[in-house]
Design a protein around this motif. Structure first.
Motif, short mmCIF file in Angstrom:
data_model
loop_
_atom_site.label_atom_id
_atom_site.label_comp_id
_atom_site.label_asym_id
_atom_site.label_seq_id
_atom_site.Cartn_x
_atom_site.Cartn_y
_atom_site.Cartn_z
N ASP A 110 -7.41 45.76 11.27
CA ASP A 110 -7.24 45.22 12.44
C ASP A 110 -8.28 44.28 12.97
O ASP A 110 -7.84 43.35 13.52
CB ASP A 110 -7.44 46.54 13.63
N LYS A 165 -7.07 55.82 4.39
CA LYS A 165 -5.97 55.03 5.34
C LYS A 165 -6.66 54.70 6.40
O LYS A 165 -6.35 53.56 6.96
CB LYS A 165 -4.89 55.93 5.30
N ALA A 166 -7.37 55.39 7.25
CA ALA A 166 -8.10 55.22 8.57
C ALA A 166 -9.02 54.02 8.28
O ALA A 166 -8.95 53.08 9.49
CB ALA A 166 -8.53 56.29 9.22
N HIS A 215 -8.95 51.79 6.15
CA HIS A 215 -8.29 50.72 6.12
C HIS A 215 -7.60 49.94 7.11
O HIS A 215 -7.55 48.73 7.71
CB HIS A 215 -7.07 50.76 4.94
N ARG A 216 -7.02 50.96 8.02
CA ARG A 216 -6.38 50.33 9.36
C ARG A 216 -7.36 50.00 10.14
O ARG A 216 -7.23 48.64 10.96
CB ARG A 216 -5.68 51.64 10.12
#
Length: 155
Positions: free
Chosen positions: A23, A15-16, A18-19
């Motif tokens: 961005d 998830k990190a 992906h963020r």
């Protein structure tokens, strides 16, 4: 003590990662990656973790594309961690990983030409990367109007 540690990515990092990627993708600095792609290519990723906070400061992936060819992709350093040599460390980790696998040609498709030149990469024609074109480029929303620059280092 080092502010960031580099390590192989785990499921807990997806998830990190992906963020970070999304961005940059919204700024058209790199291509977006779906969760499905991240999970299926998780073994390719390394992450930079802030030792003090445990937050992810960057990521990069090394994907073997052919017998003697690998790609550095999805290189992102969080804005708060930029200018500290972390991008260089991530790419160097990937290049070292390529050598471990016995792969001595590594390329990147990038908009950050001066950065990769400082690391010893040289500009090459995309025509020498036919496996890349058939594997990934055909699925890309920018194909065939790609404006990224192909860079390669031979080790």
């Amino acid at each position: 003590m080092e502010k960031y540690i580099l390590r192989k990515a785990t499921i807990a990092d997806v998830k990190a990662i992906h963020r970070l990627l999304m961005d940059c993708a919204t700024k058209r600095l790199l291509l977006p990656r779906s969760f499905g792609e991240l999970y299926s290519h998780l073994r390719d990723f390394i992450v930079a973790e802030d030792v003090e906070t445990g937050t992810m400061a960057g990521c990069c992936a090394l994907t073997i594309t052919w017998e003697a060819l690998a790609e550095v992709r999805s290189l992102v350093v969080a804005e708060s961690a930029q200018g500290q040599g972390l991008g260089r460390r991530l790419v160097e980790f990937c290049v070292s990983d390529a050598v471990t696998f016995g792969v001595y040609k590594v390329f990147a498709l990038t908009y950050q030409v001066p950065f990769f030149q400082k690391l010893g990469f040289s500009e090459v024609s995309k025509d020498i990367l036919p496996q890349k074109v058939w594997a990934d480029c055909l699925k890309c929303p920018q194909f065939p109007e790609c404006d990224e620059v192909a860079m390669m280092i031979e080790l």
